[in-house]
Design an enzyme around this catalytic site. Structure first.
Site, PDB file in Angstrom:
ATOM      1  N   THR A 126       7.947  -5.435 -18.521  1.00  0.00           N
ATOM      2  CA  THR A 126       7.499  -4.352 -19.401  1.00  0.00           C
ATOM      3  C   THR A 126       8.313  -4.329 -20.692  1.00  0.00           C
ATOM      4  O   THR A 126       9.491  -4.717 -20.701  1.00  0.00           O
ATOM      5  CB  THR A 126       7.655  -3.001 -18.663  1.00  0.00           C
ATOM      6  OG1 THR A 126       7.580  -1.946 -19.607  1.00  0.00           O
ATOM      7  CG2 THR A 126       8.997  -2.879 -17.960  1.00  0.00           C
ATOM      8  N   VAL A 185       1.664  18.065 -21.973  1.00  0.00           N
ATOM      9  CA  VAL A 185       2.237  17.131 -22.950  1.00  0.00           C
ATOM     10  C   VAL A 185       3.750  17.354 -22.996  1.00  0.00           C
ATOM     11  O   VAL A 185       4.202  18.475 -23.217  1.00  0.00           O
ATOM     12  CB  VAL A 185       1.600  17.364 -24.338  1.00  0.00           C
ATOM     13  CG1 VAL A 185       2.337  16.593 -25.420  1.00  0.00           C
ATOM     14  CG2 VAL A 185       0.123  16.982 -24.306  1.00  0.00           C
ATOM     15  N   LEU A 200       0.835  -1.216   0.000  1.00  0.00           N
ATOM     16  CA  LEU A 200       0.000   0.000   0.000  1.00  0.00           C
ATOM     17  C   LEU A 200       0.862   1.255   0.000  1.00  0.00           C
ATOM     18  O   LEU A 200       0.780   2.086   0.908  1.00  0.00           O
ATOM     19  CB  LEU A 200      -0.982  -0.007   1.174  1.00  0.00           C
ATOM     20  CG  LEU A 200      -2.048  -1.107   1.122  1.00  0.00           C
ATOM     21  CD1 LEU A 200      -3.001  -0.992   2.313  1.00  0.00           C
ATOM     22  CD2 LEU A 200      -2.853  -1.069  -0.189  1.00  0.00           C
ATOM     23  N   GLU A 205       9.479  -1.800 -21.792  1.00  0.00           N
ATOM     24  CA  GLU A 205      10.474  -0.732 -21.632  1.00  0.00           C
ATOM     25  C   GLU A 205      11.885  -1.293 -21.434  1.00  0.00           C
ATOM     26  O   GLU A 205      12.867  -0.574 -21.575  1.00  0.00           O
ATOM     27  CB  GLU A 205      10.083   0.209 -20.486  1.00  0.00           C
ATOM     28  CG  GLU A 205       8.750   0.874 -20.773  1.00  0.00           C
ATOM     29  CD  GLU A 205       8.387   2.035 -19.863  1.00  0.00           C
ATOM     30  OE1 GLU A 205       9.292   2.728 -19.372  1.00  0.00           O
ATOM     31  OE2 GLU A 205       7.182   2.246 -19.649  1.00  0.00           O
TER      32      GLU A 205
HETATM   33  P1  NAD Z   1       0.935   0.476  -9.888  1.00  0.00           P
HETATM   34  O1  NAD Z   1       1.995   1.471  -9.531  1.00  0.00           O
HETATM   35  O2  NAD Z   1      -0.437   0.941 -10.202  1.00  0.00           O
HETATM   36  O3  NAD Z   1       0.797  -0.579  -8.693  1.00  0.00           O
HETATM   37  C1  NAD Z   1       1.903  -1.112  -8.021  1.00  0.00           C
HETATM   38  C2  NAD Z   1       1.394  -1.811  -6.760  1.00  0.00           C
HETATM   39  O4  NAD Z   1       2.522  -2.392  -6.109  1.00  0.00           O
HETATM   40  C3  NAD Z   1       0.750  -0.853  -5.755  1.00  0.00           C
HETATM   41  O5  NAD Z   1      -0.441  -1.432  -5.237  1.00  0.00           O
HETATM   42  C4  NAD Z   1       1.794  -0.724  -4.663  1.00  0.00           C
HETATM   43  O6  NAD Z   1       1.231  -0.486  -3.380  1.00  0.00           O
HETATM   44  C5  NAD Z   1       2.465  -2.077  -4.724  1.00  0.00           C
HETATM   45  N1  NAD Z   1       3.845  -2.052  -4.216  1.00  0.00           N
HETATM   46  C6  NAD Z   1       4.809  -1.143  -4.492  1.00  0.00           C
HETATM   47  N2  NAD Z   1       5.924  -1.450  -3.808  1.00  0.00           N
HETATM   48  C7  NAD Z   1       5.658  -2.580  -3.101  1.00  0.00           C
HETATM   49  C8  NAD Z   1       6.411  -3.386  -2.219  1.00  0.00           C
HETATM   50  N3  NAD Z   1       7.692  -3.084  -1.905  1.00  0.00           N
HETATM   51  N4  NAD Z   1       5.837  -4.481  -1.682  1.00  0.00           N
HETATM   52  C9  NAD Z   1       4.540  -4.795  -1.973  1.00  0.00           C
HETATM   53  N5  NAD Z   1       3.772  -4.053  -2.786  1.00  0.00           N
HETATM   54  C10 NAD Z   1       4.332  -2.961  -3.349  1.00  0.00           C
HETATM   55  O7  NAD Z   1       1.560  -0.383 -11.084  1.00  0.00           O
HETATM   56  P2  NAD Z   1       0.844  -1.039 -12.348  1.00  0.00           P
HETATM   57  O8  NAD Z   1       0.742  -0.041 -13.417  1.00  0.00           O
HETATM   58  O9  NAD Z   1      -0.352  -1.783 -11.887  1.00  0.00           O
HETATM   59  O10 NAD Z   1       1.966  -2.080 -12.784  1.00  0.00           O
HETATM   60  C11 NAD Z   1       1.993  -3.398 -12.243  1.00  0.00           C
HETATM   61  C12 NAD Z   1       3.176  -4.145 -12.812  1.00  0.00           C
HETATM   62  O11 NAD Z   1       3.071  -4.203 -14.238  1.00  0.00           O
HETATM   63  C13 NAD Z   1       4.524  -3.493 -12.520  1.00  0.00           C
HETATM   64  O12 NAD Z   1       5.444  -4.509 -12.241  1.00  0.00           O
HETATM   65  C14 NAD Z   1       4.875  -2.774 -13.805  1.00  0.00           C
HETATM   66  O13 NAD Z   1       6.279  -2.704 -13.970  1.00  0.00           O
HETATM   67  C15 NAD Z   1       4.258  -3.706 -14.825  1.00  0.00           C
HETATM   68  N6  NAD Z   1       3.842  -3.073 -16.096  1.00  0.00           N
HETATM   69  C16 NAD Z   1       3.042  -1.971 -16.077  1.00  0.00           C
HETATM   70  C17 NAD Z   1       2.613  -1.413 -17.272  1.00  0.00           C
HETATM   71  C18 NAD Z   1       1.698  -0.219 -17.294  1.00  0.00           C
HETATM   72  O14 NAD Z   1       1.403   0.299 -18.376  1.00  0.00           O
HETATM   73  N7  NAD Z   1       1.176   0.248 -16.170  1.00  0.00           N
HETATM   74  C19 NAD Z   1       3.026  -1.972 -18.486  1.00  0.00           C
HETATM   75  C20 NAD Z   1       3.847  -3.108 -18.462  1.00  0.00           C
HETATM   76  C21 NAD Z   1       4.240  -3.642 -17.260  1.00  0.00           C
HETATM   77  P1  TYD Z   2       3.397   7.241 -18.848  1.00  0.00           P
HETATM   78  O1  TYD Z   2       1.931   7.057 -18.712  1.00  0.00           O
HETATM   79  O2  TYD Z   2       4.173   7.829 -17.719  1.00  0.00           O
HETATM   80  O3  TYD Z   2       3.984   5.819 -19.269  1.00  0.00           O
HETATM   81  P2  TYD Z   2       5.486   5.413 -19.795  1.00  0.00           P
HETATM   82  O4  TYD Z   2       6.404   6.526 -19.576  1.00  0.00           O
HETATM   83  O5  TYD Z   2       5.824   4.243 -18.930  1.00  0.00           O
HETATM   84  O6  TYD Z   2       5.319   5.063 -21.235  1.00  0.00           O
HETATM   85  O7  TYD Z   2       3.668   8.138 -20.125  1.00  0.00           O
HETATM   86  C1  TYD Z   2       3.178   7.764 -21.396  1.00  0.00           C
HETATM   87  C2  TYD Z   2       3.683   8.777 -22.390  1.00  0.00           C
HETATM   88  O8  TYD Z   2       3.069  10.035 -22.122  1.00  0.00           O
HETATM   89  C3  TYD Z   2       5.189   9.024 -22.315  1.00  0.00           C
HETATM   90  O9  TYD Z   2       5.679   9.246 -23.626  1.00  0.00           O
HETATM   91  C4  TYD Z   2       5.308  10.297 -21.489  1.00  0.00           C
HETATM   92  C5  TYD Z   2       4.042  11.048 -21.843  1.00  0.00           C
HETATM   93  N1  TYD Z   2       3.485  11.928 -20.776  1.00  0.00           N
HETATM   94  C6  TYD Z   2       3.179  13.265 -21.060  1.00  0.00           C
HETATM   95  O10 TYD Z   2       3.376  13.747 -22.190  1.00  0.00           O
HETATM   96  N2  TYD Z   2       2.655  14.032 -20.057  1.00  0.00           N
HETATM   97  C7  TYD Z   2       2.435  13.543 -18.795  1.00  0.00           C
HETATM   98  O11 TYD Z   2       1.992  14.320 -17.914  1.00  0.00           O
HETATM   99  C8  TYD Z   2       2.727  12.168 -18.532  1.00  0.00           C
HETATM  100  C9  TYD Z   2       2.499  11.589 -17.169  1.00  0.00           C
HETATM  101  C10 TYD Z   2       3.251  11.394 -19.559  1.00  0.00           C
END
Ligand code: NAD
Ligand code: TYD
Length: 339
Positions: free
Chosen positions: A125, A209, A35, A127
């Site tokens: 990811t 942006v 959390l 990334e």
């Molecule tokens: P998020 O930041 O919304 O959620 C992360 C969760 O992990 C939170 O509930 C946080 O409380 C919990 N957390 C953080 N540190 C912790 C710890 N030390 N111990 C236990 N819980 C902990 O992230 P998300 O966007 O849901 O991403 C989830 C996973 O998917 C991540 O591993 C992220 O790298 C991966 N991922 C995300 C995306 C994306 O677009 N969001 C894309 C590809 C992969």
């Molecule tokens: P983000 O949602 O942070 O995901 P990631 O960096 O992991 O791809 O950002 C998505 C894209 O949007 C990235 O190219 C950065 C851009 N961005 C903005 O232009 N403005 C913003 O305020 C944010 C948060 C992201």
């Protein structure tokens, strides 16, 4: 079947918890989540009413706490979503990314070895592959693309992937890894592009942006990601990496303009701000492997998914307004004031 889902109070983890509880009513789902600012118990309120669901507050990098969870619940599978996930935060404070994303993954895998867990799935990811140039639309990330990271976030995720592959090779830990493109959908924390722009537009605030808004992301509706992980768990091959995503590339500016149009707000709300340092230009997934091996492809197009997402944010204003009223407010000032 007992599945330990770490990070289940976050965006994708929570969607995965709901997907699994609904699809497999006989499975027990244990959520371990620290959390942090990104974890939200309001998101899990409905799951908490399900007797098959247990929530445990704890840090994946805390070895003693993690071993206690494994000792009590003996999970068959572990799916590791827990992470620090925001690139911008990794630029201002990389330390916590190393602790959670690298050390935490190591601790979980040690627990899997100790307690004989039959699958550790690492949610990674795209990334980790770095970025692609804008002038080569023919190039895509495959599972063979070299790891080449740009931000402390992606470097920490790549480190965790390498550690997971090392545990598979050295200790024969049954590991699978998925590398997914940018997700969007319900419960997305309003610091990331799409929910931030929806919330700002609804509040008639400017839409920041970065740079010229020409960077490209390959957007995947979050439920498609959950379905792919479900398939990898049930049918995937141990030791393999699967890319998840594909065919939904948009520039940031396209995304922002689509949101404004859907909400009937003027493009004059767009505010071009200083670019993110090291900003990746383009991500694009080639999903051939997971399509051939498991029959998965994205089922929701961006045009359909963005409409569903905007509707969700309109119908669930209280969810994101509560977040904006909290800790996030201080963060917003710090990140955007004077930019
Ligand atoms: P998020 O930041 O919304 O959620 C992360 C969760 O992990 C939170 O509930 C946080 O409380 C919990 N957390 C953080 N540190 C912790 C710890 N030390 N111990 C236990 N819980 C902990 O992230 P998300 O966007 O849901 O991403 C989830 C996973 O998917 C991540 O591993 C992220 O790298 C991966 N991922 C995300 C995306 C994306 O677009 N969001 C894309 C590809 C992969
Ligand atoms: P983000 O949602 O942070 O995901 P990631 O960096 O992991 O791809 O950002 C998505 C894209 O949007 C990235 O190219 C950065 C851009 N961005 C903005 O232009 N403005 C913003 O305020 C944010 C948060 C992201």
């Amino acid at each position: 079947m007992t599945i330990l889902v770490t990070g289940g109070a976050g965006f994708i983890g929570a969607n995965f918890v709901y997907h699994m509880l609904e699809k497999y009513p006989s499975y027990k789902v244990i959520c371990l989540d620290a959390l942090t600012y990104a974890g939200n118990m309001e998101t899990l309120a409905t799951a908490m009413e399900n007797p098959q669901f247990i929530f445990i507050k704890g840090d994946i990098a805390d070895r003693e706490a993690v071993y206690k969870v494994f000792e009590s619940h003996k999970p068959d599978w572990v799916v590791n979503f827990a992470a620090e996930s925001h690139v911008d935060r990794s630029i201002t404070n990389p330390d916590i990314f190393l602790r959670t994303n690298v050390i935490g993954t190591g601790v979980l895998m040690d627990a899997c070895r100790k307690y004989g867990t039959s699958r550790f799935h690492q949610v990674s990811t795209d990334e980790v592959y770095g970025d692609l140039p804008l002038d080569r639309p023919d190039l895509f990330f495959t599972e063979e693309t070299p790891i080449h990271t740009s931000s402390p976030y992606s470097a920490s995720k790549a480190s965790a992937d390498l550690l997971a592959q090392a545990y598979h090779r050295t200790f024969k830990l049954p590991v699978t890894i998925s590398r997914c493109s940018n997700n969007y959908g319900p419960y997305h924390f309003p610091e990331k592009l799409i929910p931030l722009m929806i919330a700002n537009a609804l509040n008639d605030k400017s839409l920041p942006v970065y740079g010229k808004g020409e960077n490209i992301r390959d957007w995947l509706y979050v439920l498609d990601h959950c379905v792919a992980i479900d398939l990898i768990l049930h049918k995937g091959k141990v030791g393999e990496v699967y890319n998840i995503g594909g065919h939904n590339e948009r520039t940031n500016l396209d995304v922002v303009k689509t949101i404004l149009k859907e909400l009937n707000k003027p493009e004059s709300l767009i505010n071009y701000v200083t670019d993110r340092p090291g900003h990746d230009m383009r991500y694009a997934i080639d999903p051939t492997k997971i399509n051939n091996a498991l029959g998965w492809l994205p089922s929701t197009s961006f045009d359909e998914g963005i409409k569903k997402t905007i509707k969700w944010y309109l119908d669930n204003r209280k969810w994101w307004e509560n977040i904006l009223a909290g800790e996030y407010q201080g963060y917003y000032e710090k990140m955007y004031a004077g930019r």
